[in-house]
Each structure stands twice: as structure tokens, then as C-alpha cells.
Enzyme design. Structure first.
Site, PDB file in Angstrom:
ATOM      1  N   GLU A  74      -9.656  -1.229   5.321  1.00  0.00           N
ATOM      2  CA  GLU A  74     -10.518  -0.423   6.185  1.00  0.00           C
ATOM      3  C   GLU A  74     -11.526  -1.088   6.482  1.00  0.00           C
ATOM      4  O   GLU A  74     -12.690  -2.031   5.168  1.00  0.00           O
ATOM      5  CB  GLU A  74     -10.804   0.885   6.391  1.00  0.00           C
ATOM      6  CG  GLU A  74      -9.375   1.633   6.502  1.00  0.00           C
ATOM      7  CD  GLU A  74      -8.682   1.919   7.734  1.00  0.00           C
ATOM      8  OE1 GLU A  74      -8.452   0.996   8.747  1.00  0.00           O
ATOM      9  OE2 GLU A  74      -8.384   2.937   7.609  1.00  0.00           O
ATOM     10  N   ASP A 118       1.028  -1.224  -0.329  1.00  0.00           N
ATOM     11  CA  ASP A 118      -0.179  -0.467  -0.134  1.00  0.00           C
ATOM     12  C   ASP A 118       0.915   1.402   0.005  1.00  0.00           C
ATOM     13  O   ASP A 118       2.101   0.909   0.216  1.00  0.00           O
ATOM     14  CB  ASP A 118      -0.736  -0.098   1.400  1.00  0.00           C
ATOM     15  CG  ASP A 118      -0.433  -0.816   2.766  1.00  0.00           C
ATOM     16  OD1 ASP A 118       0.805  -0.751   3.223  1.00  0.00           O
ATOM     17  OD2 ASP A 118      -1.054  -0.607   3.211  1.00  0.00           O
ATOM     18  N   ASN A 169      -8.751  -2.329  14.080  1.00  0.00           N
ATOM     19  CA  ASN A 169     -10.097  -2.608  13.628  1.00  0.00           C
ATOM     20  C   ASN A 169     -10.081  -3.388  12.724  1.00  0.00           C
ATOM     21  O   ASN A 169     -11.171  -3.649  11.970  1.00  0.00           O
ATOM     22  CB  ASN A 169     -10.546  -1.160  13.058  1.00  0.00           C
ATOM     23  CG  ASN A 169      -9.612  -0.942  11.369  1.00  0.00           C
ATOM     24  OD1 ASN A 169      -8.803  -1.894  11.433  1.00  0.00           O
ATOM     25  ND2 ASN A 169      -9.762  -0.081  10.795  1.00  0.00           N
TER      26      ASN A 169
HETATM   27  C1  F6R Z   1       0.926  -0.912   6.311  1.00  0.00           C
HETATM   28  C2  F6R Z   1      -0.206  -1.999   6.439  1.00  0.00           C
HETATM   29  C3  F6R Z   1      -0.849  -1.784   7.185  1.00  0.00           C
HETATM   30  C4  F6R Z   1      -0.609  -2.637   8.898  1.00  0.00           C
HETATM   31  C5  F6R Z   1      -1.298  -2.168   9.492  1.00  0.00           C
HETATM   32  C6  F6R Z   1      -0.250  -2.902  11.631  1.00  0.00           C
HETATM   33  O1  F6R Z   1       1.431  -1.102   4.787  1.00  0.00           O
HETATM   34  O2  F6R Z   1      -0.649  -2.979   5.341  1.00  0.00           O
HETATM   35  O3  F6R Z   1      -2.641  -3.076   7.674  1.00  0.00           O
HETATM   36  O4  F6R Z   1       0.079  -3.745   9.005  1.00  0.00           O
HETATM   37  O5  F6R Z   1      -2.017  -1.281  10.112  1.00  0.00           O
HETATM   38  O6  F6R Z   1       0.462  -1.572  11.460  1.00  0.00           O
HETATM   39  P1  F6R Z   1       1.292  -1.974  12.982  1.00  0.00           P
HETATM   40  O7  F6R Z   1       2.748  -3.161  13.192  1.00  0.00           O
HETATM   41  O8  F6R Z   1       2.397  -0.454  13.484  1.00  0.00           O
HETATM   42  O9  F6R Z   1       0.523  -2.115  14.246  1.00  0.00           O
END
Ligand code: F6R
Length: 270
Positions: free
Chosen positions: A143, A67, A136
Site C-alpha cells: 500500500e 499475496d 491507490n
Molecule cells: C492482487 C493484487 C492487487 C491487485 C490490484 C488491482 O493479487 O496483488 O495488487 O492487482 O488491487 O486489482 P484489480 O485487478 O481487481 O483492479
């Protein structure tokens, strides 16, 4: 779905790196999908270590970033392009032309996303997609409410996600509200989805993703449909799973499956 429970974060990263090393031994021209965020940092450190030790060579590896924030140049310190360069790519011998990333400023977003999907297909598909999970339930930036068959596209970040990323930006005007992300449908087509999670603040959402109903309200629950999804999580993140003993037993016994006499009996509580 396989759930591997490890003692702590360091063990989660070692196990995940070992899974990638093993896959690389079978296929040197591995196609890897990379997530950013806090969770995979330890894994990327291990991959750099493995490269330095000669255990993995990245010269035939192809990379796809999962992403990107809309509006950021690749050189911005908070862009996912910069993150991946900084934490992995610049430390290993992957060829620049084999790194594919979503741009934060494409001239035509829809065409850019379609072209990205074509690139993934032309590469033969992603062998291992590394994933984290948002509190979430988001995977990549799908999302809650994202279609379970979505493809790479523009997404609007939820207020919780915006709040979580705000501290990383000095100027409020720069805080991204939009992103480009691979879709859930795109992720479901990867050959292996390797999701890492650590810490007790992920325990509730891990339980919903693994043992809850399949629902667009918890995008990670879509991995229940994946042909080979592996959750590598630590004890804290696993603490709300009801079938912990079974997952541990299955993991300890999987190599013995061809020799039933060696199987260790499952100890269940009560
Ligand atoms: C980032 C991504 C997000 C993260 C998620 C968890 O490329 O795809 O889905 O994997 O927000 O983030 P952390 O690891 O910082 O808790």
C-alpha cells in the site's frame, strides 16, 4: 520500462499471454508469479486456452502467488489460493508441488515470509511476475507508504482497499484487514514485471506510476527502477499518459531496431 498500449482489455490479455508464451518457448521451466484481482482474469483464460491448444505446457512451470489475506483458509472462496486454483491451476498440467503460496494462517508469520523469500531464491528467481495495480498505486498489497525495498511481510490494508474488497464477503467479521504480500524489493528482483491495467479508472494512477516521480506514495512507481518492467494497458488506462505517441512508436519499431532503414518515422502532434 516498456509501455504497450492496446485497444481494449481483450487485446491487453492477448498481448500478455503472447509475452508469456514466447518466454515459455525459450524456457520451459519458467518461474511465474501470479496476481489475483479482476484484471488478470482474461489473461488466465487465455493461458488455459493456450494450454488446451498445446501452445504452453505447464508441467515444468513453477508458480508463486503474490499475496494472501491473513485469516482465510486456502479453501475459502475469497482466498488468493482458491482464486488461482479456480481460474488457472486446476485447468492446466502444473504439478501441485510446484505451486507455492503464502498461507493466510501460518503458525509463525515472520518465519513463513522468510521461508517464502528463500523458496523464490531457491527456484532461481521469478522469470515473469504478473501484476495488477490498485487505484491507490499499490502493487501486490504494498500500500502507499510501503518501503521501496520491502520484502515479503505482513501488511495492513488501507481503508480504501478494505472498502474495495468488502462486497466480496458476506460476513463483515470475515473482511480481511491484513495480508501477506511480496515486498516491493522482492518484486524489483523479478526478471520481468508484467503489469496489466485496463479502464479509465486506472488512467490517473498509471500516469503517476509511469511518468510521475518515484515515490513510496505510489508503490507502482518503483517499477521505474525495475530492469525489465512491461506495462500492458488499454487505450482507456493510457489516456492520461503524455508520451502515448512515443510508446506506440517504440512498440511498433522495436523489432526493427537492428535495421534502422525500416524504422517508421515518429509522427508527433504539433
Ligand atoms: C492482487 C493484487 C492487487 C491487485 C490490484 C488491482 O493479487 O496483488 O495488487 O492487482 O488491487 O486489482 P484489480 O485487478 O481487481 O483492479
Amino acid at each position: 520500462m516498456e509501455v504497450i498500449i492496446k485497444k481494449d482489455y481483450d487485446d491487453v490479455c492477448s498481448e500478455s499471454a503472447a509475452i508469456i508464451e514466447e518466454a515459455w518457448r525459450r524456457k520451459n521451466n519458467l518461474v511465474l508469479g501470479f496476481a489475483t484481482g479482476k484484471t488478470p482474469l482474461g489473461l488466465y483464460e487465455k493461458l488455459v486456452e493456450f494450454y488446451r491448444q498445446g501452445r504452453i505446457d505447464f508441467s515444468a512451470v513453477t508458480a508463486f502467488n503474490l499475496d494472501e489475506y491473513v485469516g482465510l483458509e486456502a479453501s475459502h472462496p475469497q482466498s488468493f489460493a482458491h482464486y488461482m486454483d479456480h481460474h488457472l491451476f486446476r485447468h492446466v498440467n502444473i504439478r501441485k508441488e510446484d505451486i507455492f503460496r503464502l498461507s493466510g494462517r501460518p503458525p509463525d508469520i515472520d518465519e513463513h515470509c522468510r521461508a517464502y523469500e528463500r523458496k523464490v531464491r531457491d527456484s532461481g528467481g521469478i522469470d515473469i511476475q504478473i501484476l495488477g495495480i490498485g487505484k491507490n498505486g499499490h502493487i501486490a498489497f504494498n500500500e502507499p507508504g510501503s518501503s521501496l525495498s520491502s520484502r515479503t511481510r505482513l501488511k495492513i490494508l488501507t481503508p480504501e482497499t478494505v472498502a474495495a474488497i468488502r462486497p466480496f464477503f458476506q460476513d463483515e467479521k470475515e473482511v480481511p484487514r491484513f495480508c501477506l504480500t511480496m515486498g516491493i524489493g522482492t518484486i524489483l528482483e523479478t526478471k520481468t514485471a508484467l503489469l496489466l491495467a485496463s479502464g479509465k479508472d486506472k488512467a490517473g494512477i498509471i500516469a503517476r506510476a509511469v511518468e510521475g516521480p518515484l515515490t513510496a506514495s505510489v508503490p507502482a512507481s518503483a517499477l521505474q527502477l525495475h530492469a525489465r518492467a512491461i506495462f500492458v494497458i488499454d487505450e482507456a488506462a493510457a489516456s492520461k499518459l503524455t508520451k502515448r505517441d512515443y510508446y506506440r512508436w517504440a512498440y511498433e519499431n522495436k523489432d526493427r531496431a537492428l535495421d534502422p532503414l525500416k524504422i517508421i518515422p515518429l509522427k508527433t502532434k504539433g
